[in-house]
Write an enzyme that holds these catalytic residues in place. Structure first.
Site, PDB file in Angstrom:
ATOM      1  N   HIS A   1      39.115  36.655  40.050  1.00  0.00           N
ATOM      2  CA  HIS A   1      39.603  37.868  40.724  1.00  0.00           C
ATOM      3  C   HIS A   1      39.401  37.809  42.239  1.00  0.00           C
ATOM      4  CE1 HIS A   1      39.043  38.884  36.544  1.00  0.00           C
ATOM      5  NE2 HIS A   1      37.734  38.881  36.681  1.00  0.00           N
ATOM      6  N   HIS A   2      39.617  36.645  42.824  1.00  0.00           N
ATOM      7  CA  HIS A   2      39.368  36.461  44.258  1.00  0.00           C
ATOM      8  C   HIS A   2      40.644  36.095  45.009  1.00  0.00           C
ATOM      9  CE1 HIS A   2      34.975  35.173  43.086  1.00  0.00           C
ATOM     10  NE2 HIS A   2      35.208  36.457  42.887  1.00  0.00           N
ATOM     11  N   GLN A   3      41.764  36.685  44.658  1.00  0.00           N
ATOM     12  CA  GLN A   3      43.013  36.375  45.352  1.00  0.00           C
ATOM     13  C   GLN A   3      42.925  36.805  46.821  1.00  0.00           C
ATOM     14  OE1 GLN A   3      43.011  38.331  42.485  1.00  0.00           O
ATOM     15  NE2 GLN A   3      43.797  36.914  40.956  1.00  0.00           N
TER      16      GLN A   3
END
Length: 669
Positions: free
Chosen positions: A602-604
């Protein structure tokens, strides 16, 4: 007795969390409601009637009685059309009582109450020098999100946007429909409400490289002051560190629960030449216990830290369940003048006297810009959208992918968080009374280590992999929560992990820090309620595959050291069914395994890239202002131009702090 325990677990957690947040804080003094100019609903446009239909999602119902009981309530369902009978257990963000609705104008409109937006709105409304409207598509966070060990459960609820990456050959092969799942936070607090609470800042080299590319004000020394401004640290090892602050609002603490495997991880790392470090200091290359955004065992989201105690400010209006569909732009002057949004089936247009600021995150901020006519010309014109400004919005997307598929079994019991050993009355009371015990664990995540693999081409101590030590595996909860949270396919789980459900087992997760593979996103249609097309392009660069295989081999070396071997640690060697043609342990097998369980953390980032005027791919300048558009900024992790060695909640909060100061300087606040 078990059924009673499950029910008590549910009730006590709700009660404990509600008491902790003190939901009944008094409003300020009232004034006449006739003193204000209120916004009036507009006629519904073509897409808004589709909103409820598009938002309906399939609700996952794992068989665990605890999980099933919670997920069967409307509070946890993707389908938001049902009444929320547990709304009393959500943090509420009503307008102050003297206001009967949103006003027609505010000085600042902030879109998105996530990690960055929460701190941004709180800082801009300080001192009542400016009026701020904060718009959030989700609701106040559920009280159950306060319990750290329940973090993976919320990947399956209405607290997230259930994004799916467009199908890509040869990745996520072991996920449902062979499609990668990208949940992002949809609540006041954003992804900080559903993440694993790991607080990291990035390496000194990361930020110095960003500044060296012409992004003035973004060096490590520059951003460190903003990290420390927010922080209220309580870390036993580093209580006198000059790199931590005790005066901020964001609690950063040690995790109360530590298994014996956490020490084994650190000791094994030391035997392989790794130092024990404070990874949030300038000299952060090494191993250490996780520093977490928690307060005495309770999750500290950005909403709790920055908004909860300030939500009664008369000049800060927070509207939940409010979906922004367009930024209003004066095409003649190229100036952002307000936003259009939908709330409760009604459409509103509200003006901004000074600025519109997008803090909707790395997917929704670029999505909203393109819907508003700001983006790649050819793409917008192909959808019939009038182009206001031709910018490379969404053209670059980086993400941290991970592999959590390794499983190690032990010949020693009660070292891991098996579900049957966690959901007990003893642990429930330990947590509710003292804030510790297994329920305070970050869903079994305990330690962190930065390594430089043997194929790295970097000079010096610049890591290419993050290792995350844990005291559980995909089998530890019998496949009911973590595996479901990443949408692991039943055929894979049942074949590989189900056989070790009743055995103590754990994993070490690897995260690729600096992928060479680059993704992008595009609009699916002009409909603002349809998710954009997300292309991760995972593992399309061969160096990414090679680096992850090298990391697996490093983990296996760690497992062979005495700190792990004293517990009889062995690699679970059940082959993935789709990888049987490869010899187990070969490079070909590990590549197949990585391509089978290809999970986002979840680190876009980089979808609204920051850069100097000389950078043709930049969307915002180093002061986060949109190129070519007046009074419009993006303040969230979508602006980060390079990959960084960090989980992005901490950087998001820092960007909110720094962005607030930039806005204040512009307007003399």
């Amino acid at each position: 007795m078990r059924a009673v325990s499950d029910l008590l677990f549910y009730v006590i957690l709700l009660f404990n969390s509600a008491v902790t947040l003190n939901l009944e804080a008094p409003y300020g003094e009232r004034s006449s409601i006739n003193d204000y100019d209120y916004a009036k609903p507009k006629a519904c446009r073509e897409f808004c009637k589709e909103f409820n239909k598009i938002q309906k999602r399939e609700t996952l119902t794992p068989k665990s009685r605890i999980v099933e009981m919670m997920l069967q309530t409307p509070m946890f369902a993707y389908n938001r059309s049902e009444p929320d009978i547990f709304s009393a257990f959500r943090d509420r963000y009503d307008l102050p009582k003297e206001f009967k609705g949103p006003l027609t104008e505010y000085d600042f409109i902030v879109v998105g109450a996530g990690s960055a937006g929460s701190v941004l709105a709180a800082r801009l409304s300080e001192g009542q020098k400016a009026s701020v409207l904060l718009l959030e598509a989700g609701l106040g966070e559920s009280m159950l999100t306060s319990v750290p060990t329940l973090a993976p459960l919320f990947q399956m609820t209405s607290s997230v946007w259930p994004y799916l990456m467009e199908p890509q050959p040869n990745v996520c092969l072991g996920m449902d429909n062979s499609q990668c799942f990208w949940p992002r936070g949809r609540a006041v607090g954003g992804t900080s409400v559903v993440n694993y609470m790991i607080y990291t800042r990035g390496m000194k080299e990361d930020w110095d490289r960003i500044a060296a590319k012409g992004n003035y004000g973004w060096s490590y020394a520059d951003v460190m002051s903003y990290y420390m401004k927010s922080e209220r640290a309580n870390l036993r090892e580093f209580k006198n560190s000059p790199w931590h602050s005790k005066d901020g609002e964001l609690n950063v603490e040690d995790v109360p629960f530590r298994s014996k495997l956490s020490k084994a991880f650190l000791d094994a790392g030391k035997l392989l030449g790794n130092r024990r470090v404070d990874y949030n200091s300038p000299d952060g290359f090494g191993f250490g216990y996780i520093q977490a955004t928690i307060s005495r065992g309770i999750r500290m989201s950005s909403a709790k830290a920055f908004l909860h105690n300030n939500k009664k400010r008369k000049n800060l209006h927070i509207l939940t369940n409010s979906r922004v569909t367009k930024v209003l732009i004066d095409s003649a002057t190229k100036t952002a003048i307000g936003v259009e949004f939908q709330k409760n089936g009604q459409r509103y247009e509200i003006r901004a006297r000074k600025e519109v600021i997008l803090s909707a995150g790395p997917i929704e901020s670029p999505h909203l810009l393109m819907l508003s006519g700001i983006g790649p010309r050819k793409h917008l014109e192909s959808l019939g959208i009038e182009v206001v400004q031709d910018l490379q919005v969404g053209a670059t997307l980086y993400d941290h992918i991970s592999f959590a598929g390794l499983a190690f079994t032990l010949n020693t019991t009660r070292l891991t968080l098996l579900e049957k050993n966690v959901a007990t009355l003893e642990n429930i009371f330990q947590y509710t009374q003292f804030g510790d015990g297994p329920l305070s664990s970050l869903a079994a995540v305990e330690t962190l280590g930065y390594i430089k693999t043997n194929i790295s081409e970097e000079i010096g101590n610049f890591p290419d992999i993050e290792l995350i030590g844990s005291c559980a595996s995909l089998a530890s909860d019998n496949g009911k929560v973590v595996a479901k949270g990443i949408r692991l396919a039943d055929w894979l789980y049942n074949d590989v992990y189900k056989p070790i459900e009743n055995i103590d087992s754990f994993t070490i997760i690897l995260m690729l820090l600096h992928p060479r593979s680059k993704g992008y996103l595009k609009l699916r249609s002009r409909n603002p309620f349809e998710q954009p097309k997300l292309y991760g392009n995972y593992l399309t660069h061969p160096k990414d595959v090679a680096t992850m295989i090298a990391a697996i081999r490093y983990i296996l070396k760690m497992i062979d050291t005495p700190p792990f071997q004293k517990y009889g640690t062995k690699l679970h060697k059940k082959k993935f069914p789709n990888c049987k043609k490869f010899y187990f342990g070969s490079d070909g097998y590990w590549e197949c395994a990585i391509r089978t369980i290809t999970a986002t953390l979840h680190h876009q980032i980089t979808t609204c890239k920051m850069g100097p005027p000389s950078d043709p791919s930049a969307v915002v300048d180093p002061e986060l202002r949109l190129y070519g558009i007046n009074n419009l900024r993006v303040v969230d992790t979508s602006i980060i131009p390079n990959t960084i060695a960090a989980h992005t909640n901490g950087p998001g909060i820092m960007i909110g702090e720094k962005g607030a100061d930039m806005v204040k300087r512009t307007w003399g606040l």
